[in-house]
Every structure is written in structure tokens, then in C-alpha cells.
Design an enzyme around this catalytic site. Sequence first.
Site, PDB file in Angstrom:
ATOM      1  N   ASP A  37      49.489  -2.741  17.337  1.00 31.51           N
ATOM      2  CA  ASP A  37      48.519  -1.669  17.555  1.00 31.51           C
ATOM      3  C   ASP A  37      48.844  -0.525  16.599  1.00 31.51           C
ATOM      4  O   ASP A  37      49.969  -0.402  16.130  1.00 31.51           O
ATOM      5  CB  ASP A  37      48.571  -1.168  19.010  1.00 31.51           C
ATOM      6  CG  ASP A  37      47.249  -0.559  19.474  1.00 31.51           C
ATOM      7  OD1 ASP A  37      46.583  -1.171  20.329  1.00 31.51           O
ATOM      8  OD2 ASP A  37      46.871   0.525  18.962  1.00 31.51           O
ATOM      9  N   ASP A  51      48.304  -0.328  11.304  1.00 27.90           N
ATOM     10  CA  ASP A  51      46.854  -0.116  11.245  1.00 27.90           C
ATOM     11  C   ASP A  51      46.240  -1.360  10.623  1.00 27.90           C
ATOM     12  O   ASP A  51      46.580  -1.728   9.490  1.00 27.90           O
ATOM     13  CB  ASP A  51      46.574   1.130  10.385  1.00 27.90           C
ATOM     14  CG  ASP A  51      45.103   1.519  10.426  1.00 27.90           C
ATOM     15  OD1 ASP A  51      44.241   0.625  10.648  1.00 27.90           O
ATOM     16  OD2 ASP A  51      44.818   2.707  10.237  1.00 27.90           O
ATOM     17  N   SER A 129      31.511  -9.263  21.833  1.00 25.22           N
ATOM     18  CA  SER A 129      30.929  -8.282  22.760  1.00 25.22           C
ATOM     19  C   SER A 129      29.514  -8.753  23.058  1.00 25.22           C
ATOM     20  O   SER A 129      28.916  -9.486  22.254  1.00 25.22           O
ATOM     21  CB  SER A 129      30.872  -6.908  22.074  1.00 25.22           C
ATOM     22  OG  SER A 129      30.038  -6.021  22.802  1.00 25.22           O
ATOM     23  N   TYR A 142      28.723  -1.836  14.812  1.00 20.71           N
ATOM     24  CA  TYR A 142      29.515  -2.498  15.856  1.00 20.71           C
ATOM     25  C   TYR A 142      28.933  -3.882  16.161  1.00 20.71           C
ATOM     26  O   TYR A 142      29.667  -4.879  16.220  1.00 20.71           O
ATOM     27  CB  TYR A 142      29.516  -1.621  17.106  1.00 20.71           C
ATOM     28  CG  TYR A 142      30.386  -2.131  18.226  1.00 20.71           C
ATOM     29  CD1 TYR A 142      31.773  -2.124  18.129  1.00 20.71           C
ATOM     30  CD2 TYR A 142      29.817  -2.605  19.412  1.00 20.71           C
ATOM     31  CE1 TYR A 142      32.569  -2.580  19.174  1.00 20.71           C
ATOM     32  CE2 TYR A 142      30.607  -3.057  20.454  1.00 20.71           C
ATOM     33  CZ  TYR A 142      31.985  -3.040  20.330  1.00 20.71           C
ATOM     34  OH  TYR A 142      32.778  -3.508  21.364  1.00 20.71           O
ATOM     35  N   LYS A 146      30.603  -7.611  15.662  1.00 19.07           N
ATOM     36  CA  LYS A 146      30.832  -8.532  16.777  1.00 19.07           C
ATOM     37  C   LYS A 146      30.039  -9.840  16.592  1.00 19.07           C
ATOM     38  O   LYS A 146      30.514 -10.921  16.964  1.00 19.07           O
ATOM     39  CB  LYS A 146      30.486  -7.858  18.102  1.00 19.07           C
ATOM     40  CG  LYS A 146      31.416  -6.673  18.433  1.00 19.07           C
ATOM     41  CD  LYS A 146      32.879  -7.082  18.486  1.00 19.07           C
ATOM     42  CE  LYS A 146      33.783  -5.981  19.008  1.00 19.07           C
ATOM     43  NZ  LYS A 146      35.195  -6.396  19.098  1.00 19.07           N
ATOM     44  N   THR A 177      37.414   1.130  29.936  1.00 17.18           N
ATOM     45  CA  THR A 177      38.575   1.397  29.067  1.00 17.18           C
ATOM     46  C   THR A 177      38.276   2.652  28.254  1.00 17.18           C
ATOM     47  O   THR A 177      37.186   3.227  28.339  1.00 17.18           O
ATOM     48  CB  THR A 177      38.824   0.235  28.082  1.00 17.18           C
ATOM     49  OG1 THR A 177      37.736   0.208  27.152  1.00 17.18           O
ATOM     50  CG2 THR A 177      38.957  -1.101  28.775  1.00 17.18           C
TER      51      THR A 177
HETATM   52  N1  LIG Z   1      35.419  -1.800  26.908  1.00 11.61           N
HETATM   53  C1  LIG Z   1      34.250  -2.391  26.716  1.00 11.61           C
HETATM   54  O1  LIG Z   1      33.256  -2.073  27.378  1.00 11.61           O
HETATM   55  C2  LIG Z   1      34.135  -3.490  25.678  1.00 11.61           C
HETATM   56  C3  LIG Z   1      32.946  -4.247  25.667  1.00 11.61           C
HETATM   57  C4  LIG Z   1      32.812  -5.253  24.726  1.00 11.61           C
HETATM   58  C5  LIG Z   1      33.829  -5.499  23.832  1.00 11.61           C
HETATM   59  N2  LIG Z   1      34.965  -4.743  23.845  1.00 11.61           N
HETATM   60  C6  LIG Z   1      35.990  -5.038  22.856  1.00 11.61           C
HETATM   61  O2  LIG Z   1      37.226  -5.228  23.509  1.00 11.61           O
HETATM   62  C7  LIG Z   1      38.270  -4.914  22.605  1.00 11.61           C
HETATM   63  C8  LIG Z   1      39.279  -4.021  23.295  1.00 11.61           C
HETATM   64  O3  LIG Z   1      38.662  -2.778  23.567  1.00 11.61           O
HETATM   65  P1  LIG Z   1      39.048  -1.880  24.821  1.00 11.61           P
HETATM   66  O4  LIG Z   1      37.832  -1.742  25.615  1.00 11.61           O
HETATM   67  O5  LIG Z   1      40.288  -2.382  25.433  1.00 11.61           O
HETATM   68  O6  LIG Z   1      39.260  -0.477  24.070  1.00 11.61           O
HETATM   69  P2  LIG Z   1      40.541   0.448  23.894  1.00 11.61           P
HETATM   70  O7  LIG Z   1      40.091   1.556  23.012  1.00 11.61           O
HETATM   71  O8  LIG Z   1      41.129   0.761  25.211  1.00 11.61           O
HETATM   72  O9  LIG Z   1      41.587  -0.479  23.094  1.00 11.61           O
HETATM   73  C9  LIG Z   1      41.431  -0.773  21.732  1.00 11.61           C
HETATM   74  C10 LIG Z   1      42.807  -0.860  21.092  1.00 11.61           C
HETATM   75  O10 LIG Z   1      42.652  -1.213  19.698  1.00 11.61           O
HETATM   76  C11 LIG Z   1      43.533  -0.414  18.955  1.00 11.61           C
HETATM   77  N3  LIG Z   1      43.063  -0.249  17.580  1.00 11.61           N
HETATM   78  C12 LIG Z   1      41.920   0.339  17.198  1.00 11.61           C
HETATM   79  N4  LIG Z   1      41.859   0.408  15.861  1.00 11.61           N
HETATM   80  C13 LIG Z   1      42.998  -0.156  15.396  1.00 11.61           C
HETATM   81  C14 LIG Z   1      43.522  -0.360  14.091  1.00 11.61           C
HETATM   82  N5  LIG Z   1      42.884   0.057  12.993  1.00 11.61           N
HETATM   83  N6  LIG Z   1      44.721  -0.979  13.973  1.00 11.61           N
HETATM   84  C15 LIG Z   1      45.410  -1.363  15.073  1.00 11.61           C
HETATM   85  N7  LIG Z   1      44.959  -1.178  16.336  1.00 11.61           N
HETATM   86  C16 LIG Z   1      43.776  -0.582  16.486  1.00 11.61           C
HETATM   87  C17 LIG Z   1      43.553   0.926  19.685  1.00 11.61           C
HETATM   88  O11 LIG Z   1      44.670   1.724  19.323  1.00 11.61           O
HETATM   89  C18 LIG Z   1      43.548   0.495  21.139  1.00 11.61           C
HETATM   90  O12 LIG Z   1      44.858   0.325  21.624  1.00 11.61           O
HETATM   91  C19 LIG Z   1      37.608  -4.308  21.372  1.00 11.61           C
HETATM   92  O13 LIG Z   1      37.501  -5.289  20.362  1.00 11.61           O
HETATM   93  C20 LIG Z   1      36.236  -3.927  21.881  1.00 11.61           C
HETATM   94  O14 LIG Z   1      35.272  -3.886  20.845  1.00 11.61           O
HETATM   95  C21 LIG Z   1      35.143  -3.760  24.767  1.00 11.61           C
END
Ligand SMILES: NC(=O)c1ccc[n+]([C@@H]2O[C@H](COP(=O)([O-])OP(=O)(O)OC[C@H]3O[C@@H](n4cnc5c(N)ncnc54)[C@H](O)[C@@H]3O)[C@@H](O)[C@H]2O)c1
Length: 237
Positions: A37, A51, A129, A142, A146, A177
Site C-alpha cells: 500500500d 505507490d 466494480s 473510474y 474497472k 469504506t
Molecule cells: N467501497 C466501494 O464501494 C467499492 C465499490 C466497488 C469497487 N471498489 C474497489 O475496491 C477496491 C478497494 O477499495 P476500498 O473501498 O477498500 O477503498 P479504500 O480507499 O478504503 O482502500 C483503497 C486502498 O488502496 C490504496 N491505494 C490507493 N492508491 C494507491 C497507490 N497508488 N499505491 C498503493 N496503494 C494505493 C489506499 O491507500 C487504500 O489503502 C478498489 O479497487 C475500489 O475501486 C470499492
Amino acid sequence: MNRFENKVAIITGAASGIGEATTARLRSEGGTVVGIDRDPINDVDMAIQLDLLDLDAIKPAVSQVVNAYGRIDVLCNIAGIGHFARDEDETLEAWNRIIGVNLTGTFFMSQACLPHLFESQGCIVNTASTAGTNAQPWSSAYSASKGGVIALTQTMASTNGRSGIRVNCIAPGGVETEIYKQFMPPEDVDLTLIAIMEPFHRPAQASELAAAFAFLASDDASYCNGIVLRVDGGTKA
Ligand SMILES: NC(=O)c1ccc[n+]([C@@H]2O[C@H](COP(=O)([O-])OP(=O)(O)OC[C@H]3O[C@@H](n4cnc5c(N)ncnc54)[C@H](O)[C@@H]3O)[C@@H](O)[C@H]2O)c1
């Protein structure tokens, strides 16, 4: 259940939300988990802070895992970012950042792990997603990222399936989240479009997604390859 005993998993996005919950789930089932992360990661066997936009850092990170544990069985590409923007206002910088983390990061993490997954006969679970399976307003970058993850998953599954590895993805709907904070509706848009995104009856908890990641990452899913598992409470049914 101890489905991940003697297995080593890499989970990106492990510092928060779905990635953090999946890390906890795989560890609770006996797995050794390496979290990747850009933010600090807690409660993990090895934490690598990087990153994913820094593509040169990916192969050294994967080598670090193999040097430490000698194998990689599972890669969960969960890190992701997004935002809302009117199409007229989207910037090249934001477009490249979103595609860069969600799609390019997913591919190059997978590429770096592939030789080790061939060796362990392991698997990859990507994160799409419902924004990639269906329309989501103000989300062109986005949604494109996806949709790309879905196409990438299917292609890599079919290309590499005969080599004994599996590549699947999960398409979450709304999950409670931190990512929500990145999705603020732009000014002066038709807010009735928000209805397209409303969850069926409630948003999911991250642990409910972690259960699905654990399933696809485990041998219970031994004949699942190239699938898009929608976990959205029926919103898009
Ligand atoms: N929460 C929702 O409603 C939802 C819905 C559909 C899809 N998603 C997908 O689920 C996945 C997880 O999202 P989440 O909801 O847990 O969000 P979140 O923001 O809680 O977690 C995302 C994590 O990715 C890390 N991250 C972001 N950019 C980064 C980078 N450049 N390098 C390294 N790490 C990086 C962040 O630091 C964070 O820890 C994502 O791919 C998101 O698109 C989430």
C-alpha cells in the site's frame, strides 16, 4: 477453515477497507500475507509501502517477498482510487492516475507475480466494480479502469489457464469504506442520476467482500477462472 495454511498471499490496498479486511480474513485462515500500500499497513506478516504508480518499484517488491518466503500463491489486486467528474471537466492528470492505479497497477503487479504463480499453481483475484459492469454517473475514468480490469481478467484467465493458474475478479457494489470520500458529486449536475448507484437495501461491509476474495483465492474456487463475481446485494440483478 484453514484454506491458506502454508500459502503466501500478496494483497494490494491492504492498509484500508476491502484490502485490510481481506488481509485479516486470509490470515485468520492460516495464510501468510504481504500487504502492499502507499499508506502504512497494520496487522500483516510483511508490509511493503509503495505507490503503484511507481511501476519500477513493483518487481523489486515482488522479489522481496520471494526472497523472504520462497513462494507466492495468491495475488489480490485490491488497491484502487476514483472520483466523480463531469466529462467536460475531467483532466488528463486525474484520468492517468485512476487508470494508472486501478488498471496499469493491476496488470504490472500480475506480470511481476506470474512466474511465481506458475510455479505454485496459484491465482490472482482482481477488483473491478459494478461501475465496470454497468453505468455509473460522472465516472468515466473510474468505469473505464474497472471495465479494463474485467477485460484484463478474462484475457489473462484464458491465456494462462492452461498453465494451471486462475485469474478472476470481484465487482463490488457499494461498500462502506474510505473510498466514498473520493466520490463527491460535481456541482450543477442532475443529482437524480445518483439513484443509479443506490445499493439494493444497504451497503456491504468490507468483511463481506473479504469472504468473496477468500473464496476465489482458495482451492474451493478451483474451477472458477475468468469470472466476474458481482458482490452487490443484488443491486444490478
Ligand atoms: N467501497 C466501494 O464501494 C467499492 C465499490 C466497488 C469497487 N471498489 C474497489 O475496491 C477496491 C478497494 O477499495 P476500498 O473501498 O477498500 O477503498 P479504500 O480507499 O478504503 O482502500 C483503497 C486502498 O488502496 C490504496 N491505494 C490507493 N492508491 C494507491 C497507490 N497508488 N499505491 C498503493 N496503494 C494505493 C489506499 O491507500 C487504500 O489503502 C478498489 O479497487 C475500489 O475501486 C470499492
